[in-house]
Design a protein around this motif. Sequence first.
Motif, PDB file in Angstrom:
ATOM      1  N   PRO A 255       4.180  -7.672   6.733  1.00 58.66           N
ATOM      2  CA  PRO A 255       3.653  -6.400   6.216  1.00 58.66           C
ATOM      3  C   PRO A 255       2.696  -5.704   7.175  1.00 58.66           C
ATOM      4  N   THR A 256       2.915  -4.426   7.414  1.00 62.86           N
ATOM      5  CA  THR A 256       1.984  -3.660   8.257  1.00 62.86           C
ATOM      6  C   THR A 256       0.579  -3.695   7.675  1.00 62.86           C
ATOM      7  N   ASP A 257       0.473  -3.815   6.363  1.00 62.23           N
ATOM      8  CA  ASP A 257      -0.853  -3.798   5.721  1.00 62.23           C
ATOM      9  C   ASP A 257      -1.630  -5.089   5.947  1.00 62.23           C
TER      10      ASP A 257
ATOM     11  N   ARG B  18       2.366  10.677   8.643  1.00 60.58           N
ATOM     12  CA  ARG B  18       2.795  10.455   7.250  1.00 60.58           C
ATOM     13  C   ARG B  18       3.630  11.611   6.700  1.00 60.58           C
ATOM     14  N   PRO B  19       4.740  11.986   7.355  1.00 61.32           N
ATOM     15  CA  PRO B  19       5.580  13.083   6.852  1.00 61.32           C
ATOM     16  C   PRO B  19       6.268  12.699   5.545  1.00 61.32           C
ATOM     17  N   MET B  20       6.958  13.674   4.942  1.00 58.38           N
ATOM     18  CA  MET B  20       7.647  13.415   3.675  1.00 58.38           C
ATOM     19  C   MET B  20       9.126  13.775   3.727  1.00 58.38           C
ATOM     20  N   ASP B  21       9.696  13.823   4.910  1.00 55.95           N
ATOM     21  CA  ASP B  21      11.094  14.267   5.054  1.00 55.95           C
ATOM     22  C   ASP B  21      12.072  13.378   4.281  1.00 55.95           C
ATOM     23  N   ILE B  22      11.788  12.089   4.195  1.00 49.73           N
ATOM     24  CA  ILE B  22      12.725  11.175   3.505  1.00 49.73           C
ATOM     25  C   ILE B  22      12.639  11.383   1.985  1.00 49.73           C
ATOM     26  N   HIS B  23      11.417  11.663   1.487  1.00 51.89           N
ATOM     27  CA  HIS B  23      11.268  11.994   0.057  1.00 51.89           C
ATOM     28  C   HIS B  23      12.115  13.242  -0.252  1.00 51.89           C
TER      29      HIS B  23
ATOM     30  N   ALA C  23      -2.062  -5.181  -7.998  1.00 50.38           N
ATOM     31  CA  ALA C  23      -1.762  -4.530  -6.714  1.00 50.38           C
ATOM     32  C   ALA C  23      -2.057  -3.039  -6.740  1.00 50.38           C
ATOM     33  N   LYS C  24      -2.924  -2.610  -5.785  1.00 49.71           N
ATOM     34  CA  LYS C  24      -3.220  -1.177  -5.649  1.00 49.71           C
ATOM     35  C   LYS C  24      -1.917  -0.399  -5.472  1.00 49.71           C
ATOM     36  N   ASN C  25      -1.052  -0.876  -4.573  1.00 51.83           N
ATOM     37  CA  ASN C  25       0.145  -0.092  -4.237  1.00 51.83           C
ATOM     38  C   ASN C  25       1.218  -0.153  -5.299  1.00 51.83           C
ATOM     39  N   ALA C  26       1.055  -1.063  -6.265  1.00 56.15           N
ATOM     40  CA  ALA C  26       1.933  -1.026  -7.444  1.00 56.15           C
ATOM     41  C   ALA C  26       1.351  -0.029  -8.440  1.00 56.15           C
TER      42      ALA C  26
ATOM     43  N   PRO D  63      17.352   6.988   5.576  1.00 56.86           N
ATOM     44  CA  PRO D  63      17.390   6.690   7.022  1.00 56.86           C
ATOM     45  C   PRO D  63      16.424   5.575   7.401  1.00 56.86           C
ATOM     46  N   PHE D  64      15.383   5.411   6.546  1.00 55.38           N
ATOM     47  CA  PHE D  64      14.383   4.357   6.760  1.00 55.38           C
ATOM     48  C   PHE D  64      13.937   3.878   5.385  1.00 55.38           C
ATOM     49  N   ALA D  65      13.638   2.601   5.271  1.00 57.25           N
ATOM     50  CA  ALA D  65      13.292   2.027   3.962  1.00 57.25           C
ATOM     51  C   ALA D  65      11.870   2.423   3.568  1.00 57.25           C
ATOM     52  N   SER D  66      11.684   3.727   3.322  1.00 59.73           N
ATOM     53  CA  SER D  66      10.363   4.244   2.951  1.00 59.73           C
ATOM     54  C   SER D  66       9.988   3.784   1.548  1.00 59.73           C
ATOM     55  N   VAL D  67       8.796   3.199   1.401  1.00 56.19           N
ATOM     56  CA  VAL D  67       8.326   2.737   0.086  1.00 56.19           C
ATOM     57  C   VAL D  67       8.158   3.930  -0.856  1.00 56.19           C
ATOM     58  N   GLY D  68       7.405   4.922  -0.434  1.00 56.08           N
ATOM     59  CA  GLY D  68       7.110   6.061  -1.306  1.00 56.08           C
ATOM     60  C   GLY D  68       8.345   6.857  -1.653  1.00 56.08           C
TER      61      GLY D  68
ATOM     62  N   ILE E 201       5.564   0.177  12.095  1.00 58.57           N
ATOM     63  CA  ILE E 201       5.650   1.059  10.925  1.00 58.57           C
ATOM     64  C   ILE E 201       4.825   2.331  11.107  1.00 58.57           C
ATOM     65  N   PHE E 202       3.610   2.189  11.587  1.00 60.35           N
ATOM     66  CA  PHE E 202       2.754   3.374  11.762  1.00 60.35           C
ATOM     67  C   PHE E 202       2.434   3.569  13.237  1.00 60.35           C
ATOM     68  N   GLU E 203       2.167   4.850  13.581  1.00 59.17           N
ATOM     69  CA  GLU E 203       1.986   5.159  15.012  1.00 59.17           C
ATOM     70  C   GLU E 203       0.567   4.931  15.515  1.00 59.17           C
ATOM     71  N   ASN E 204      -0.393   4.709  14.615  1.00 62.42           N
ATOM     72  CA  ASN E 204      -1.770   4.561  15.099  1.00 62.42           C
ATOM     73  C   ASN E 204      -2.533   3.565  14.249  1.00 62.42           C
ATOM     74  N   ARG E 205      -2.120   2.328  14.281  1.00 64.30           N
ATOM     75  CA  ARG E 205      -2.726   1.364  13.355  1.00 64.30           C
ATOM     76  C   ARG E 205      -3.400   0.205  14.093  1.00 64.30           C
ATOM     77  N   PHE E 206      -4.046   0.519  15.241  1.00 69.32           N
ATOM     78  CA  PHE E 206      -4.813  -0.494  15.968  1.00 69.32           C
ATOM     79  C   PHE E 206      -6.282  -0.111  16.099  1.00 69.32           C
TER      80      PHE E 206
ATOM     81  N   ARG F 100      12.191  -2.691  -0.251  1.00 67.56           N
ATOM     82  CA  ARG F 100      12.425  -3.884  -1.079  1.00 67.56           C
ATOM     83  C   ARG F 100      11.109  -4.568  -1.482  1.00 67.56           C
ATOM     84  N   GLU F 101       9.987  -3.882  -1.256  1.00 66.90           N
ATOM     85  CA  GLU F 101       8.676  -4.485  -1.532  1.00 66.90           C
ATOM     86  C   GLU F 101       8.551  -4.939  -2.981  1.00 66.90           C
ATOM     87  N   PRO F 102       7.730  -5.942  -3.258  1.00 62.97           N
ATOM     88  CA  PRO F 102       7.460  -6.363  -4.649  1.00 62.97           C
ATOM     89  C   PRO F 102       6.972  -5.223  -5.533  1.00 62.97           C
TER      90      PRO F 102
HETATM   91  C1  EPZ Z   1       3.199   2.608   1.364  1.00 66.23           C
HETATM   92  O1  EPZ Z   1       2.926   3.837   2.012  1.00 66.23           O
HETATM   93  C2  EPZ Z   1       1.848   1.958   1.137  1.00 66.23           C
HETATM   94  N1  EPZ Z   1       1.034   2.808   0.268  1.00 66.23           N
HETATM   95  C3  EPZ Z   1       1.145   1.732   2.472  1.00 66.23           C
HETATM   96  O2  EPZ Z   1      -0.081   1.039   2.202  1.00 66.23           O
HETATM   97  C4  EPZ Z   1       2.032   0.840   3.336  1.00 66.23           C
HETATM   98  O3  EPZ Z   1       1.423   0.668   4.594  1.00 66.23           O
HETATM   99  C5  EPZ Z   1       3.411   1.491   3.514  1.00 66.23           C
HETATM  100  O4  EPZ Z   1       3.995   1.749   2.205  1.00 66.23           O
HETATM  101  C6  EPZ Z   1       4.373   0.609   4.304  1.00 66.23           C
HETATM  102  O5  EPZ Z   1       4.510  -0.611   3.671  1.00 66.23           O
HETATM  103  C7  EPZ Z   1       1.284   2.812  -1.064  1.00 66.23           C
HETATM  104  O6  EPZ Z   1       2.172   2.139  -1.553  1.00 66.23           O
HETATM  105  C8  EPZ Z   1       0.401   3.683  -1.896  1.00 66.23           C
HETATM  106  P1  EPZ Z   1       6.389   4.527   3.877  1.00 66.23           P
HETATM  107  P2  EPZ Z   1       4.125   4.928   2.208  1.00 66.23           P
HETATM  108  O7  EPZ Z   1       6.918   5.743   3.241  1.00 66.23           O
HETATM  109  O8  EPZ Z   1       4.998   4.918   1.026  1.00 66.23           O
HETATM  110  C9  EPZ Z   1       7.359   7.060   7.759  1.00 66.23           C
HETATM  111  C10 EPZ Z   1      -2.376   0.585   2.353  1.00 66.23           C
HETATM  112  O9  EPZ Z   1      -3.084   0.210   3.298  1.00 66.23           O
HETATM  113  N2  EPZ Z   1       7.881   8.039   6.799  1.00 66.23           N
HETATM  114  O10 EPZ Z   1       7.129   3.236   3.730  1.00 66.23           O
HETATM  115  O11 EPZ Z   1       3.504   6.199   2.623  1.00 66.23           O
HETATM  116  C11 EPZ Z   1       5.841   6.973   7.666  1.00 66.23           C
HETATM  117  O12 EPZ Z   1       5.256   7.999   8.449  1.00 66.23           O
HETATM  118  C12 EPZ Z   1      -1.319   1.671   2.564  1.00 66.23           C
HETATM  119  O13 EPZ Z   1      -2.437   0.116   1.185  1.00 66.23           O
HETATM  120  C13 EPZ Z   1       8.579   9.158   7.295  1.00 66.23           C
HETATM  121  O14 EPZ Z   1       8.743   9.316   8.504  1.00 66.23           O
HETATM  122  O15 EPZ Z   1       4.897   4.273   3.446  1.00 66.23           O
HETATM  123  C14 EPZ Z   1       5.545   5.602   8.191  1.00 66.23           C
HETATM  124  O16 EPZ Z   1       5.521   5.638   9.603  1.00 66.23           O
HETATM  125  C15 EPZ Z   1      -1.338   2.212   3.985  1.00 66.23           C
HETATM  126  N3  EPZ Z   1       9.033  10.082   6.407  1.00 66.23           N
HETATM  127  C16 EPZ Z   1       6.733   4.786   7.699  1.00 66.23           C
HETATM  128  O17 EPZ Z   1       7.782   5.738   7.413  1.00 66.23           O
HETATM  129  C17 EPZ Z   1       8.871   9.938   5.046  1.00 66.23           C
HETATM  130  O18 EPZ Z   1       9.345  10.803   4.290  1.00 66.23           O
HETATM  131  C18 EPZ Z   1       6.452   3.966   6.445  1.00 66.23           C
HETATM  132  O19 EPZ Z   1       6.146   4.871   5.435  1.00 66.23           O
HETATM  133  C19 EPZ Z   1       8.183   8.802   4.578  1.00 66.23           C
HETATM  134  C20 EPZ Z   1       7.705   7.857   5.467  1.00 66.23           C
END
Ligand code: EPZ
Length: 422
Positions: free
Chosen positions: A306-308, A123-128, A21-24, A162-167, A330-335, A190-192
């Motif tokens: 999955p949004t992906d 793609r903000p980083m406020d949750i990080h 997995a790339k994302n792993a 506040p949101f289940a952000s993966v990163g 999940i994302f605001e511009n994914r169409f 909770r992703e794999p």
């Molecule tokens: C991971 O991105 C994946 N990338 C993405 O895959 C995947 O689409 C995404 O998770 C959702 O499953 C990797 O794992 C490398 P998030 P990530 O933080 O971690 C908002 C692909 O195609 N958000 O869960 O960046 C964010 O803007 C890629 O392989 C905040 O608002 O996703 C988005 O709308 C694309 N503030 C939503 O949450 C933050 O601090 C999901 O983001 C962080 C995120």
Amino acid sequence: MDSIIIRGGRPLSGDIEIAGAKNAALALMPAALLSEEPLTLTNTPRLSDIATMTTLLQSLGAEVSALQDGRVQAMACHGEVNHVAEYDIVRKMRASNLVLGPLLARTGRAVVSLPGGCAIGARPMDIHIQGLEALGAEVALEDGYLHATAPRGLTGARVEFPFASVGATENVMMAATLARGTTVMTNTAREPEIVDLATCLRRMGARISGDGTGEITVEGVDRLHGATHPVVADRIELGTYMLAPVIAGGEVTCLGGRLDLIGAFAEKLDEAGVQVQETARGLHLARRNGRPRAVDVTTAPFPGFPTDLQAQMMAMLCFAEGTSVLEERIFENRFMHAPELTRMGAEIEVQGGTATVQGVAGLKGAPVMATDLRASVSLILAGLAAEGETQVNRVYHLDRGYEAVEDKLGGVGADIERVPGR
Ligand code: EPZ
């Protein structure tokens, strides 16, 4: 820039090997920064994003060697660590932000360029930042860089996402492994890939529990040791190739595929009338006649849809019997794949985060433009069943997340070739 040409109408038959997995891998590689001892990853995918992460880690002082034709990444970060992740690398790939937590835990400071927006969203980083500040870090934004410091080290704390952000889950979990005391993270992703990262960190001596449940507990330790870890199978590549025979007809076994990786996606295929068989070799799909049924899809954090896989599912629904509604939450511009599919004759209406697809009996090949990673592959999937020739341009997007897509689909009978850019 290379293009890929597909001549549609050929049913598929055979096996497709699913890669790591790339994302792993993009979260596992930065974990090497957490230890002075080597971390070796096996089953790593051969993708341009992995090469970008390699360049970034090397710029931070890590030694990274790609062995066995890129299937193994051997990393060692035993010397002086440079704590500055430069913009010209980070801007290429958002996942570069996953060095933030490890750098902070290892050196007590990190300067990481904000990745900037990308095609699918701001793609903000406020949750990080919120999570790392809860562990005692001070984070400031200056001239496009996040400046994070923890002069007295990190201290375990309660972190409520506040949101289940993966990163953000990955960054905070990695940082917490070396914090003083215990961290409890709630409403986590909770992703794999989260479970795979936690498994690797445990192999390195971290004390983590609850990964995959939405509440993760980390008991900080003084140091982590080296480890060897196999990257989990790529559930997004898996879902992508599962759709190939559904769209093109025929039957394909996705080797290494597992149902537990793609819960909601497999349920939607079942609802569409597509049978998935789990065998010892992987997931087997067959579609001999009849079009799939239309289904409604709403993307959500795992275990939701999955949004992906949203773009790929839309490609399949263009051929389905009936009308489907896709909600991208999940994302605001994914169409961005929608107007390209429309060029092929698809009937799609987009209103904000909702796309309505009226299935049609067939599509016609056309020159189309790849815009982001998953949109690119949805166009290839549509081309498998479109009448005539589809030319997908700007396939560098594709190479970020799919190993040799023309070989994998060509290997099961698709008429597909890569044309080097002029
Ligand atoms: C991971 O991105 C994946 N990338 C993405 O895959 C995947 O689409 C995404 O998770 C959702 O499953 C990797 O794992 C490398 P998030 P990530 O933080 O971690 C908002 C692909 O195609 N958000 O869960 O960046 C964010 O803007 C890629 O392989 C905040 O608002 O996703 C988005 O709308 C694309 N503030 C939503 O949450 C933050 O601090 C999901 O983001 C962080 C995120």
